[in-house]
Design a protein around this motif. Structure first.
Motif, PDB file in Angstrom:
ATOM      1  N   HIS A 167      50.539  52.543   2.845  1.00 10.89           N
ATOM      2  CA  HIS A 167      49.116  52.867   2.718  1.00 10.89           C
ATOM      3  C   HIS A 167      48.401  52.903   4.065  1.00 10.89           C
ATOM      4  CE1 HIS A 167      49.694  48.575   2.699  1.00 10.89           C
ATOM      5  NE2 HIS A 167      48.435  48.420   3.067  1.00 10.89           N
ATOM      6  N   LYS A 168      49.155  52.775   5.147  1.00 11.54           N
ATOM      7  CA  LYS A 168      48.575  52.882   6.497  1.00 11.54           C
ATOM      8  C   LYS A 168      49.128  54.129   7.168  1.00 11.54           C
ATOM      9  CE  LYS A 168      46.999  48.459   6.759  1.00 11.54           C
ATOM     10  NZ  LYS A 168      45.552  48.273   6.568  1.00 11.54           N
ATOM     11  N   THR A 169      48.318  54.721   8.065  1.00 10.45           N
ATOM     12  CA  THR A 169      48.827  55.867   8.811  1.00 10.45           C
ATOM     13  C   THR A 169      49.893  55.389   9.797  1.00 10.45           C
ATOM     14  OG1 THR A 169      47.258  55.670  10.638  1.00 10.45           O
ATOM     15  CG2 THR A 169      46.551  56.985   8.726  1.00 10.45           C
ATOM     16  N   VAL A 170      50.599  56.376  10.337  1.00  7.40           N
ATOM     17  CA  VAL A 170      51.607  56.100  11.361  1.00  7.40           C
ATOM     18  C   VAL A 170      50.978  55.325  12.518  1.00  7.40           C
ATOM     19  CG1 VAL A 170      52.913  57.314  13.166  1.00  7.40           C
ATOM     20  CG2 VAL A 170      53.148  57.994  10.755  1.00  7.40           C
ATOM     21  N   LEU A 171      49.827  55.797  12.977  1.00 13.41           N
ATOM     22  CA  LEU A 171      49.149  55.132  14.092  1.00 13.41           C
ATOM     23  C   LEU A 171      48.799  53.688  13.728  1.00 13.41           C
ATOM     24  CD1 LEU A 171      47.888  55.586  16.953  1.00 13.41           C
ATOM     25  CD2 LEU A 171      45.723  56.017  15.774  1.00 13.41           C
ATOM     26  N   GLU A 172      48.246  53.500  12.531  1.00 14.01           N
ATOM     27  CA  GLU A 172      47.866  52.140  12.094  1.00 14.01           C
ATOM     28  C   GLU A 172      49.088  51.230  11.984  1.00 14.01           C
ATOM     29  OE1 GLU A 172      43.925  53.482   9.487  1.00 14.01           O
ATOM     30  OE2 GLU A 172      45.863  53.245   8.490  1.00 14.01           O
ATOM     31  N   ASN A 173      50.205  51.797  11.536  1.00 14.41           N
ATOM     32  CA  ASN A 173      51.433  51.009  11.452  1.00 14.41           C
ATOM     33  C   ASN A 173      51.811  50.424  12.811  1.00 14.41           C
ATOM     34  OD1 ASN A 173      53.451  50.807   8.985  1.00 14.41           O
ATOM     35  ND2 ASN A 173      52.204  52.649   8.668  1.00 14.41           N
ATOM     36  N   VAL A 174      51.594  51.212  13.862  1.00  8.14           N
ATOM     37  CA  VAL A 174      52.016  50.769  15.195  1.00  8.14           C
ATOM     38  C   VAL A 174      50.938  49.898  15.854  1.00  8.14           C
ATOM     39  CG1 VAL A 174      52.940  51.560  17.424  1.00  8.14           C
ATOM     40  CG2 VAL A 174      53.466  52.828  15.348  1.00  8.14           C
ATOM     41  N   MET A 175      49.706  49.981  15.346  1.00  6.26           N
ATOM     42  CA  MET A 175      48.616  49.167  15.916  1.00  6.26           C
ATOM     43  C   MET A 175      48.535  47.771  15.299  1.00  6.26           C
ATOM     44  SD  MET A 175      45.534  51.975  16.039  1.00  6.26           S
ATOM     45  CE  MET A 175      44.279  50.751  16.470  1.00  6.26           C
ATOM     46  N   LEU A 176      48.923  47.675  14.025  1.00  8.75           N
ATOM     47  CA  LEU A 176      48.589  46.483  13.227  1.00  8.75           C
ATOM     48  C   LEU A 176      49.079  45.157  13.825  1.00  8.75           C
ATOM     49  CD1 LEU A 176      47.010  46.361  10.583  1.00  8.75           C
ATOM     50  CD2 LEU A 176      49.192  46.071   9.392  1.00  8.75           C
ATOM     51  N   GLY A 177      50.362  45.092  14.139  1.00  6.65           N
ATOM     52  CA  GLY A 177      50.916  43.842  14.669  1.00  6.65           C
ATOM     53  C   GLY A 177      50.306  43.476  16.007  1.00  6.65           C
ATOM     54  N   GLN A 178      50.033  44.490  16.814  1.00  3.79           N
ATOM     55  CA  GLN A 178      49.411  44.220  18.115  1.00  3.79           C
ATOM     56  C   GLN A 178      48.082  43.498  17.928  1.00  3.79           C
ATOM     57  OE1 GLN A 178      49.337  47.424  21.122  1.00  3.79           O
ATOM     58  NE2 GLN A 178      49.912  48.774  19.452  1.00  3.79           N
ATOM     59  N   ILE A 179      47.289  43.954  16.929  1.00  3.29           N
ATOM     60  CA  ILE A 179      45.957  43.390  16.707  1.00  3.29           C
ATOM     61  C   ILE A 179      46.055  42.016  16.034  1.00  3.29           C
ATOM     62  CG2 ILE A 179      43.808  43.712  15.403  1.00  3.29           C
ATOM     63  CD1 ILE A 179      44.263  46.792  15.861  1.00  3.29           C
ATOM     64  N   LYS A 180      46.896  41.934  14.982  1.00  2.00           N
ATOM     65  CA  LYS A 180      46.956  40.699  14.184  1.00  2.00           C
ATOM     66  C   LYS A 180      47.713  39.572  14.893  1.00  2.00           C
ATOM     67  CE  LYS A 180      45.412  42.303  10.012  1.00  2.00           C
ATOM     68  NZ  LYS A 180      44.007  42.034   9.748  1.00  2.00           N
ATOM     69  N   VAL A 181      48.847  39.904  15.511  1.00  3.04           N
ATOM     70  CA  VAL A 181      49.691  38.846  16.068  1.00  3.04           C
ATOM     71  C   VAL A 181      49.465  38.675  17.567  1.00  3.04           C
ATOM     72  CG1 VAL A 181      52.057  38.013  16.365  1.00  3.04           C
ATOM     73  CG2 VAL A 181      51.431  39.242  14.286  1.00  3.04           C
ATOM     74  N   ARG A 182      49.398  39.797  18.293  1.00  4.04           N
ATOM     75  CA  ARG A 182      49.244  39.715  19.747  1.00  4.04           C
ATOM     76  C   ARG A 182      47.779  39.653  20.180  1.00  4.04           C
ATOM     77  NH1 ARG A 182      54.071  37.756  21.093  1.00  4.04           N
ATOM     78  NH2 ARG A 182      55.735  39.276  21.292  1.00  4.04           N
ATOM     79  N   ARG A 183      46.849  39.840  19.215  1.00  7.49           N
ATOM     80  CA  ARG A 183      45.405  39.765  19.506  1.00  7.49           C
ATOM     81  C   ARG A 183      44.952  40.765  20.561  1.00  7.49           C
ATOM     82  NH1 ARG A 183      43.653  37.647  15.153  1.00  7.49           N
ATOM     83  NH2 ARG A 183      44.865  35.890  14.502  1.00  7.49           N
ATOM     84  N   THR A 184      45.608  41.923  20.563  1.00 14.11           N
ATOM     85  CA  THR A 184      45.219  43.000  21.474  1.00 14.11           C
ATOM     86  C   THR A 184      43.951  43.657  20.917  1.00 14.11           C
ATOM     87  OG1 THR A 184      47.577  43.396  21.789  1.00 14.11           O
ATOM     88  CG2 THR A 184      46.092  45.102  22.589  1.00 14.11           C
ATOM     89  N   ASP A 185      43.029  44.074  21.814  1.00 10.79           N
ATOM     90  CA  ASP A 185      41.833  44.731  21.258  1.00 10.79           C
ATOM     91  C   ASP A 185      42.190  46.131  20.776  1.00 10.79           C
ATOM     92  OD1 ASP A 185      40.899  46.884  23.093  1.00 10.79           O
ATOM     93  OD2 ASP A 185      40.762  45.243  24.525  1.00 10.79           O
ATOM     94  N   LYS A 186      41.353  46.648  19.871  1.00 13.63           N
ATOM     95  CA  LYS A 186      41.689  47.841  19.113  1.00 13.63           C
ATOM     96  C   LYS A 186      41.978  49.054  19.993  1.00 13.63           C
ATOM     97  CE  LYS A 186      40.292  49.964  14.871  1.00 13.63           C
ATOM     98  NZ  LYS A 186      39.190  50.486  14.076  1.00 13.63           N
ATOM     99  N   GLN A 187      41.146  49.213  21.033  1.00 13.43           N
ATOM    100  CA  GLN A 187      41.311  50.394  21.881  1.00 13.43           C
ATOM    101  C   GLN A 187      42.639  50.356  22.641  1.00 13.43           C
ATOM    102  OE1 GLN A 187      38.113  51.049  24.730  1.00 13.43           O
ATOM    103  NE2 GLN A 187      39.356  52.659  25.702  1.00 13.43           N
ATOM    104  N   LYS A 188      42.944  49.177  23.174  1.00  9.44           N
ATOM    105  CA  LYS A 188      44.220  49.035  23.895  1.00  9.44           C
ATOM    106  C   LYS A 188      45.395  49.240  22.945  1.00  9.44           C
ATOM    107  CE  LYS A 188      43.595  46.460  28.128  1.00  9.44           C
ATOM    108  NZ  LYS A 188      42.723  45.278  28.168  1.00  9.44           N
TER     109      LYS A 188
END
Ligand code: ADP
Ligand code: MG
Length: 256
Positions: A107-128
């Motif tokens: 239910h997530k786009t390809v881009l969201e799939n690759v962003m999700l862990g960075q944001i949730k686990v690595r606490r990377t900001d959304k733009q980065k």
């Protein structure tokens, strides 16, 4: 030059990236992993082969604690994996995993799939996270698919997204569990090529696969498992030309 020798020592001390010491695991009465001792050094590509049911997937899953172990120890970059909690999530993120069945979030786009862990686990900001996701999708050759959903992609494309998603966490090691087994034949090479490139780039990789061409060209070492044990370890040259054990000879005679 004290400084230099200190730096060298610290590199040598952490050269062993994944260490399994006398690892044992049961599923009920089944002794699925028996006294597994395995050390994977930084930058090494280890191919794990063996008959179906020999414990290859379980081995991968214990390395990042998708499965618990009954006895023994697993160290990732010198640290023992804790049983649970935030520390486990962080250490687990150091161990990327690519599955046979892709396991993308449908239910997530390809881009969201690759962003999700960075944001949730690595606490990377959304733009980065988005910049990095796009760069990684380009790197694995699916940059133009970023806004699609996984089901709109071919199997080979989905698996390359899964590799990008693993890379997005900056893992220290990536485990691949039969990454091409669910793919149509014409898509196998596009995934293996991405994996070959990762190997050339120095990524530490554990790859369960029946692709002997990949093993020959990319592996530093072949680990042969049967009945929950590591039966044989050798370079690909040694293993394929002169396997020592009867189990390995028998296995190779069936698949080659
Ligand atoms: P491989 O990947 O080499 O085919 P697996 O690690 O998947 O082997 O399985 C090894 C053995 O453990 C098999 O006999 C399998 O049926 C069994 N097994 C795997 N997962 C479980 C589980 N969650 N519960 C019980 N038995 C399992
Ligand atoms: Mg398996």
């Amino acid at each position: 030059m004290t400084e230099v020798s200190v730096a060298k020592d610290s590199v040598a001390a952490t050269d062993e990236l994944v260490v399994l010491k006398s690892v044992n695991k049961h599923f009920g009465a089944l002794h699925v992993l028996q006294d597994i001792d395995l050390t994977i050094t930084r930058g090494e590509v280890v191919v794990v082969i063996g008959p179906s049911g020999s414990g290859k997937s379980t081995l991968c899953r214990t390395i990042n604690r998708l499965e618990t172990i009954d006895a023994g120890e697993i160290l990732i970059d010198g640290k023992s994996l804790p049983q649970e909690g935030k520390e486990l999530a962080r250490l687990r993120a150091d161990v990327g995993m690519v599955f046979q069945s892709f396991n993308l979030f449908a239910h997530k786009t390809v881009l969201e799939n690759v962003m999700l862990g960075q944001i949730k686990v690595r606490r990377t900001d959304k733009q980065k996270a988005e910049e990095k996701a796009r760069a990684l999708l380009d790197r694995v050759g699916v940059g133009t698919q970023a806004d699609k959903y996984p089901a709109q992609l071919s199997g080979g494309q989905q698996q390359r997204v899964a590799i990008a998603r693993a890379l997005a966490m900056d893992p220290k090691v990536i485990l691949f569990d039969e990454p091409t087994s669910a793919l149509d034949p014409e898509m196998i090479n596009e995934v293996l090529e991405v994996m070959q490139q990762l190997a050339r780039d120095g990524m530490t990789m554990v790859v369960v696969t029946h692709e002997m061409g990949f093993a020959r060209s990319a592996a530093n070492r072949v680990v042969f498992m049967a009945d929950g044990r590591i039966v044989e370890e050798a370079t690909p040259e040694q293993f394929f030309s002169a396997p020592r054990s009867d189990r390995a000879k028998d296995f190779l005679s069936k698949i080659l």
